[in-house]
Structure formats: structure tokens, C-alpha cells
Design a protein around this motif. Sequence first.
Motif, mmCIF file in Angstrom:
data_model
loop_
_atom_site.group_PDB
_atom_site.id
_atom_site.type_symbol
_atom_site.label_atom_id
_atom_site.label_comp_id
_atom_site.label_asym_id
_atom_site.label_seq_id
_atom_site.Cartn_x
_atom_site.Cartn_y
_atom_site.Cartn_z
ATOM 1 N N LEU A 45 0.755 -1.381 -0.150
ATOM 2 C CA LEU A 45 0.064 -0.049 0.073
ATOM 3 C C LEU A 45 0.921 1.359 0.173
ATOM 4 N N LYS A 46 2.074 1.180 0.593
ATOM 5 C CA LYS A 46 2.848 2.429 0.665
ATOM 6 C C LYS A 46 3.306 2.776 -0.451
ATOM 7 N N ARG A 47 3.556 1.519 -1.268
ATOM 8 C CA ARG A 47 4.243 1.928 -2.608
ATOM 9 C C ARG A 47 2.998 2.546 -3.811
ATOM 10 N N HIS A 48 1.717 2.343 -3.433
ATOM 11 C CA HIS A 48 0.786 2.774 -4.326
ATOM 12 C C HIS A 48 -0.331 3.969 -3.690
ATOM 13 N N LEU A 49 -0.026 4.258 -2.372
ATOM 14 C CA LEU A 49 -0.935 5.319 -2.016
ATOM 15 C C LEU A 49 -0.036 6.455 -1.376
ATOM 16 N N PRO A 50 -0.618 7.762 -1.689
ATOM 17 C CA PRO A 50 0.375 8.800 -0.819
ATOM 18 C C PRO A 50 0.379 8.486 0.465
ATOM 19 N N CYS A 51 1.546 8.686 1.293
ATOM 20 C CA CYS A 51 1.692 8.618 2.636
ATOM 21 C C CYS A 51 2.589 9.565 3.335
ATOM 22 N N HIS A 52 1.737 10.665 3.916
ATOM 23 C CA HIS A 52 2.257 11.913 4.589
ATOM 24 C C HIS A 52 2.533 11.897 5.979
ATOM 25 N N GLY A 53 3.701 11.715 6.515
ATOM 26 C CA GLY A 53 4.049 11.630 7.998
ATOM 27 C C GLY A 53 3.541 10.310 8.556
ATOM 28 N N LEU A 92 -3.637 -4.777 -7.375
ATOM 29 C CA LEU A 92 -3.164 -3.477 -6.892
ATOM 30 C C LEU A 92 -1.771 -3.198 -7.874
ATOM 31 N N GLU A 93 -0.733 -3.899 -7.670
ATOM 32 C CA GLU A 93 0.429 -3.763 -8.536
ATOM 33 C C GLU A 93 0.078 -3.552 -10.019
ATOM 34 N N SER A 94 -0.757 -4.557 -10.500
ATOM 35 C CA SER A 94 -1.130 -4.598 -11.801
ATOM 36 C C SER A 94 -1.615 -3.225 -12.512
ATOM 37 N N GLN A 95 -2.798 -2.739 -11.614
ATOM 38 C CA GLN A 95 -3.523 -1.602 -11.845
ATOM 39 C C GLN A 95 -2.451 -0.178 -11.641
ATOM 40 N N SER A 96 -1.477 -0.366 -10.870
ATOM 41 C CA SER A 96 -0.446 0.738 -10.943
ATOM 42 C C SER A 96 0.270 0.785 -11.975
ATOM 43 N N ARG A 97 0.960 -0.434 -12.559
ATOM 44 C CA ARG A 97 1.518 -0.416 -13.570
ATOM 45 C C ARG A 97 0.855 0.121 -14.768
ATOM 46 N N THR A 98 -0.253 -0.315 -15.042
ATOM 47 C CA THR A 98 -1.368 0.225 -16.298
ATOM 48 C C THR A 98 -1.270 1.670 -16.239
ATOM 49 N N VAL A 99 -1.951 2.116 -14.920
ATOM 50 C CA VAL A 99 -2.021 3.767 -15.106
ATOM 51 C C VAL A 99 -0.389 4.364 -15.456
ATOM 52 N N CYS A 100 0.622 3.942 -14.878
ATOM 53 C CA CYS A 100 2.103 4.241 -15.219
ATOM 54 C C CYS A 100 2.200 4.247 -16.700
ATOM 55 N N VAL A 101 1.882 3.006 -17.340
ATOM 56 C CA VAL A 101 2.395 3.038 -18.860
ATOM 57 C C VAL A 101 1.209 3.903 -19.363
#
Length: 111
Positions: A45-53, A92-101
Motif C-alpha cells: 500500500l505504501k508503494r501505491h498510496l500517498p503517505c504523508h507523515g 493493485l500492482e497491476s493497476q498501478s503499472r497500467t496507470v503508469c504505462v
Amino acid sequence: MDTNNSEATTSGEATTVTGDPRELWQLQLQPESRQRIVNKIMDTLKRHLPCHGQEGLNEIRMIAARFEEKVYAVATSQSDYLRRISLKMLTLESQSRTVCVAAKRKRVMAP
């Protein structure tokens, strides 16, 4: 006294496990194992969601623990439990890669 009941927990909330054979696998899963799984979910989740503080980290911890609890409650076996969690993390990993591409393609195609 009912000897078929037991309780398991990861985040302070107790989950009752009855004598139902579909739930007996839960008795074999150690709390330390569940915590390790929650930690791995958090890492994803930390790799794919914004995490502030610290507040963002606490939010991610709560999301991971809640997700693990829900899967733990509905899984019919340890392999089903691990399969469900793995599938969600891979999705989650796959969706993130798709958005990135897609974002990279937009930049390349832009005039």
C-alpha cells in the motif's frame, strides 16, 4: 464451557473461531504470521498510496489491518486466505503499472 471456541486477533479486535471445520485452519495461524502479512500488505500500500507523515502511515496500517481481518473472516482455509490476499496485492500492482504505462504513452503522444 464450550471448548470448540477460540479467539484470534491482529489489531486488538477479537475474532471468534467456532468448531466449524472451515474455520479450524484459523487456530493454526499464529498471530505473528498474521502481523507479518499485515506488514507486507502495508508495504504494498505504501508503494501505491500517498503517505504523508505519521498520520498517513497510521491510515495505511488501519487499511491493511482491516483488509486482513476481512479476508481472515471469510477465507475457508489458509491457502484460500493467502490466495485472496496475494490476488488483491497483485491486482493493485497491476493497476498501478497500467496507470503508469498509460501516463507515459500520453506524454510520448502529446505534441
